[in-house]
Design a protein around this motif. Sequence first.
Motif, short mmCIF file in Angstrom:
data_model
loop_
_atom_site.label_atom_id
_atom_site.label_comp_id
_atom_site.label_asym_id
_atom_site.label_seq_id
_atom_site.Cartn_x
_atom_site.Cartn_y
_atom_site.Cartn_z
N HIS A 115 -1.66 -1.70 -5.38
CA HIS A 115 -1.35 -1.53 -6.80
C HIS A 115 -1.44 -2.82 -7.57
O HIS A 115 -1.80 -3.84 -6.99
N HIS A 134 6.84 -2.25 0.94
CA HIS A 134 5.71 -2.48 1.84
C HIS A 134 5.45 -3.98 1.99
O HIS A 134 5.96 -4.79 1.22
N HIS A 177 9.13 -3.37 -3.28
CA HIS A 177 7.97 -2.48 -3.24
C HIS A 177 8.00 -1.52 -2.05
O HIS A 177 7.31 -0.51 -2.04
N HIS A 203 -1.52 -7.64 -2.57
CA HIS A 203 -1.54 -6.32 -1.95
C HIS A 203 -2.49 -5.42 -2.72
O HIS A 203 -2.45 -5.36 -3.93
N HIS A 205 3.51 -7.49 1.98
CA HIS A 205 2.50 -8.20 1.21
C HIS A 205 1.79 -9.21 2.11
O HIS A 205 2.37 -9.73 3.05
#
Length: 164
Positions: A164, A153, A151, A161, A155
Motif C-alpha cells: 500500500h 505486517h 500496519h 512495503h 516492512h
Amino acid sequence: MTQIEKNKVVSIHYTGTLEDGTVFDSSEGKEPLEFIFGVGQIIPGLEEGIDGLKVGEKKKIENISPDKAYGPKLEEAMQEVPKSQLPEDLDVQVGMQLAAQGPQGPIPVVIAEIKEESVVVDFNHPLAGKTLTFEVEVIALRDADQSELDHGHVHGEDGHHPEH
Ligand code: ZN
C-alpha cells in the motif's frame, strides 16, 4: 535470550505436508517466511506450535486440525455454474484447477463435479478441511517497530512495503 513471542518479527523456513506426506508448500530454495507473531498473520496451529522457540531451533508441528488451519470445507462454497459461462474450448474435468475472478484478483477454484448443463465449482481454500504438518526452522527474530505493528505486517529493511 530472545524467543518467539507477541510482536516479534519472525523469519522461518518451513515445509508443509498433508496427511499422505505430500508437500503443499515450502520455503526451501526461497527467502524465509517473515511475519509478525501473535497478530494472526499465519494459521493459529502454526502460531501455537512455534510459540517460545529461539533462533536456530527446529520443530515439527504435527496434525494441525482444519479448525486451527484453513477451516472446514464449506458446502456453501460449492457453486453450480452453467457450462455456457465457461470458455467454449475448455475441456472441463473433475479436479481441474481454474482461476475465478475475485474482488482482489484471481482466486484458485477446483471443478468438483460435472453435470449435464453445469459444473460444480469448489470455492473453498485448497487446504480447507485438511490436517496439516509443518516442519519449521527459526532463522531470525527481532522486535517489530511501531509502524509495522500499526500496519499489522512486516516492512522491508528500507521501510518499503509494496502492499500500500
Ligand atoms: Zn505497512
